[in-house]
Design an enzyme around this catalytic site. Structure first.
Site: not given
Ligand code: 13P
Length: 255
Positions: A9-11, A94, A96, A166, A172, A213, A234-235
């Site tokens: 997920n590149w956000k 998600h 967010e 999640e 993050g 993470s 994510g990251g």
């Molecule tokens: P991180 O891997 O950056 O913690 O993000 C997880 C995430 O929200 C994937 O959707």
């Protein structure tokens, strides 16, 4: 056997040029990894540019959100039929989106139904906040999200979904959940709730990822837990590291 699925997920990261360059660097390595499903979820703006570079690979493409109406006066929104022209997957619910855009379980439920009606594979996110975790409410919160998001779906529809657990406090933050902790929520709460709604068979069929993470150093731990079927990353999906992460995941699950 549930086939593992790793999704990045590149956000809100990478413009079109950067997305295309990045995919060129990871495409071959990612495509060579077999035995797991692999999905990249860039921002909407990069979907069209990535469709062709990924077409000859077995790497899936997904969006990060979607609106449930098919078309019309919904300024700024993107529909399932629009996504279906470009990609196969869509991340829905998600945390967010829940936190910053007031997305509710009811909205996620409508989006899931619209995605399924148009042949998109939803990746449905659930997870408790840190305050809820501290208050011992994980089971109630996550169970409620599963019930709300999956309301009115048939057992067959549920069995074909990908869910992602999640915990918000792990996203993050570098404070990843333990595999046993995440696995317990997935096994007892998520599969348990689905078993109550439908059947144990349905609960055992649905694929559930862990997200929060995840990195190349900890992914093996999650993949070896019997209730965890992959990761939503994510990251670590923004860098070449992602290929290494997926390779490790495929290796440990093939043993
Ligand atoms: P991180 O891997 O950056 O913690 O993000 C997880 C995430 O929200 C994937 O959707």
């Amino acid at each position: 056997m549930r086939r593992p699925i790793l999704a990045g997920n590149w956000k809100m990261n990478k413009g079109v040029a950067e997305a295309v360059d990045f995919v060129r660097t990871i495409r071959r390595g990612l495509n060579d990894i077999k035995g797991v499903d692999k999905v990249l979820c860039p921002p909407y703006t990069a979907l069209a540019a990535l469709r062709d570079p990924l077409a000859a690979t077995d790497i899936g493409l997904g969006a990060q959100n979607m609106y449930w109406e098919e078309k019309g006066a919904y300024t700024g929104e993107i529909s399932a039929p629009m996504l279906k022209e470009l990609c196969q997957y869509v991340i829905l619910g998600h945390s967010e989106r829940r936190a910053h855009f007031n997305e509710t379980d009811e909205a996620v439920n409508r989006k899931i139904k619209a995605a399924l009606a148009h042949g998109l594979f939803p990746i449905v996110c659930v997870g408790e906040t840190e305050a809820e975790y501290d208050a011992g409410q994980t089971q109630a919160v996550v169970g409620g999200q599963v019930r709300g998001c999956l309301a009115g779906l048939t057992a067959e529809q549920v069995a074909g979904l990908v869910l992602a657990y999640e915990p918000v406090w792990a996203i993050g933050t570098g404070k990843a959940a333990t595999a046993s902790g995440a696995g317990a929520v997935i096994g007892l709460t998520i599969r348990g709730t689905i078993a109550g709604l439908h059947s144990e068979d349905t609960a055992q069929a649905v694929r559930v990822q862990y997200g929060g993470s995840v990195n190349p150093a900890n992914v093996a731990e999650y993949m070896t837990h019997p209730d965890i079927d992959g990761a939503l990353v994510g990251g670590a999906s923004l860098k070449g590291d992602f290929v290494e992460l997926v390779r490790i995941a495929a290796e440990v699950t093939s043993i």
